[in-house]
Design an enzyme around this catalytic site. Sequence first.
Site, PDB file in Angstrom:
ATOM      1  CG  ASP A   3      -2.624  -5.288  13.225  1.00 52.92           C
ATOM      2  OD1 ASP A   3      -2.799  -6.023  14.213  1.00 52.92           O
ATOM      3  OD2 ASP A   3      -3.550  -4.813  12.558  1.00 52.92           O
ATOM      4  CG  PHE A   4      -5.574  -0.316  11.409  1.00 54.01           C
ATOM      5  CD1 PHE A   4      -5.379   1.009  11.753  1.00 54.01           C
ATOM      6  CD2 PHE A   4      -6.689  -0.629  10.642  1.00 54.01           C
ATOM      7  CE1 PHE A   4      -6.257   2.000  11.361  1.00 54.01           C
ATOM      8  CE2 PHE A   4      -7.581   0.351  10.235  1.00 54.01           C
ATOM      9  CZ  PHE A   4      -7.372   1.672  10.598  1.00 54.01           C
TER      10      PHE A   4
END
Length: 703
Positions: free
Chosen positions: A253-254
């Site tokens: 994820d980011f």
Amino acid sequence: MSLEEKLGEMTQLSPNFFGAAESVDLTGPMQQMNLKSEDVPLLGSTLNAFGAENIIEMQKRHMERQPHHIPMLFMADVIHGLKTVYPIPLAMGCSFDTGLMEESAAMAAREAAATGVQLTFSPMCDLVRDPRWGRVMESPGEDPLLIARMTAATVKGYQGDDMSAPDRIASCFKHFGGYGGSEGGRDYNTVDISDGMLREFYLDGYKAAVDAGAAMGMTSFNTIDRIPATGSKKLYRKILRDEWGFDGVAITDFDAVNEMIPHGLAAGGKEAAKYALEAGVDIEMMSTHILNYGKELVRSGEVDEKLIDEAVWRILSLKNRLGLFENPFKGADAGKEKEVCQCDAHMALARKAAARCVVLLKNEGKILPLQKGAKLGLAGPFADSLSVLGGWSITATGGNSTLLRGLQMHGAEVKTAMAEELKPMQMGFFDVSDQTAELDSLADCEIVVAAVGEHPDDTGESASRTILRLSHNQEKMLEKLHDMGKKVVAVVFSGRPLELKPVLPFCDAVVQAWFLGSEAGAGIGDVLFGDVNPSARLSMSFPQTVGQVPVYYNHMNTGRPVVGKPHRFVSCYLDCPNEPLYPFGYGLSYSEYAYSNLRVEKTEGGLPLQVSVDVENTSKVAGRETVQLYIRDVAASCVRPVKELKDFVQVDLAPGEKKTVSFTVTTEMLSFWNNEAFVFEHGDFVIMAGHSSDEVLSETVTL
Ligand code: GLC
């Protein structure tokens, strides 16, 4: 490929790093990247670039500069539609309709593919039990089976039988794993669940995505067993790869690789990169530790280059499955984009989906459906608001139909008052102003539709709340309308179960309208005026008060369950019942259904069981009923939930029509994780069938 080129392929940055003309750059915190300009041509993918011409231009420029002319992969957050937005996933879960889910995802794929998107960061299949967590809106709900079936339908809708087709996109299940268990419902917080709870409840959705052929999986921000998912060998090597045989791509994820440092797992970027590579991460999103430290890690022998080669192989294999080496632009086509985005057929589907996700919670005195052409008052912040698309509608313009227009479409003569729109808490606003004096202007309206709720920007990521009631002046508005003697139809716009108990006495009818997308108003109007008989059933329990949370239907019995009236020394509260205000599977219709004649028959070996139940529409209104099958394993080597959904079937019933609905209960459906493996154990089982998790016929059978 050189080692540097391989590491570049494993790195994903937002379009602004590529000089994109159109993009949504930030869906997370932007960190210092230490990126060298010579690295940019090596990068393997980007996220949230949009527009066919823009993406074609970006791809052309990139491939000219990429040493081997390897095409970039364009990924994006298409969560519930691109330009034509359908209801938020939590609402789609309430439809219990996998066909509708697949159709809606296929629509999203057609629009996304035409704009140049090749893969979507969807479906989110995190099991959710805590409405304080803003991201419940992205999930199909609190039940493992419902999540699994809706997830499989979504993957199929996006990918079809061949994801390289110009109107299909690859899918990415997320957030693996257990993100919905964040303590306190506070986003990004610690998740501390047992292996049994993880296996029994939280993993079903991700496993369904893998079995449906999802191309990619995304790591979650949380820890599991005190290890961040992005560095978890248990999740990514043991469960995902070894047990489930997943050979797709694993993306973080980011900034999640970088966040292993503040988590306290990694002392710095180099160690974070090592943890991620050893766990089996293939693409690092929006941080560059693998890019910056990968070479050093390999040269020093701390990481075997084989891990890098495996990751790059999976990435290039995905690009190949998408046909990017033959056509790097895939479905990107400016003409097609104009043709399909918000076309009539898509908007009609959005309207159908909107109506199918509306849950009728209360209908005192059958005030609903309303008469066509009725004279109505309309009050509240969502009376004429276009803020009804829902979170993650990052590329869509405002909806096409507000609630006001939805009422007028059915000929209603509508007078509005106190219609000031809510503004987001994120911007420092926590209420609308007190304009209850305006309500006097509705004195001549017998029925008032009250459009209340929370702002969509206060749902989704980083949108956790501790108070789930409507804002003070919205509650005050409902009370005043009641005191004025009005018949009140509350329409609730929210991305989560809100705390509605305080206002129930003021409302004759309550309709949960979630955030229903581009045709929200039209869909709600179709239900309020009876063109559509509401058939949705809750995908997530509504608490009586936030103090009850988490409250969910498939809970354990405890050693001191409440039997009959609560008293001392049993598991209860002094100030609130244990039951939710509205349970999983609950929802009213304009028709009534009667259940009878539950039959449970063993086959000669005992299993599978043949179960059947009769369902009759005892009303004068045709309707769709979702018949739910639950089981309870009364005693086993691990304690079991008081009930578990094991199947559901939708039947359409004409007025007075009765049908027999049949189910087959298999050994697998009765098996559970005994902390080592999934096993079936003999004993007593309660078989239940009915309208909702708390309205069932039941029979006990010994197996
Ligand atoms: C966000 C979200 C994730 C999303 C990703 C890319 O932080 O957690 O769901 O897909 O970043 O935007």
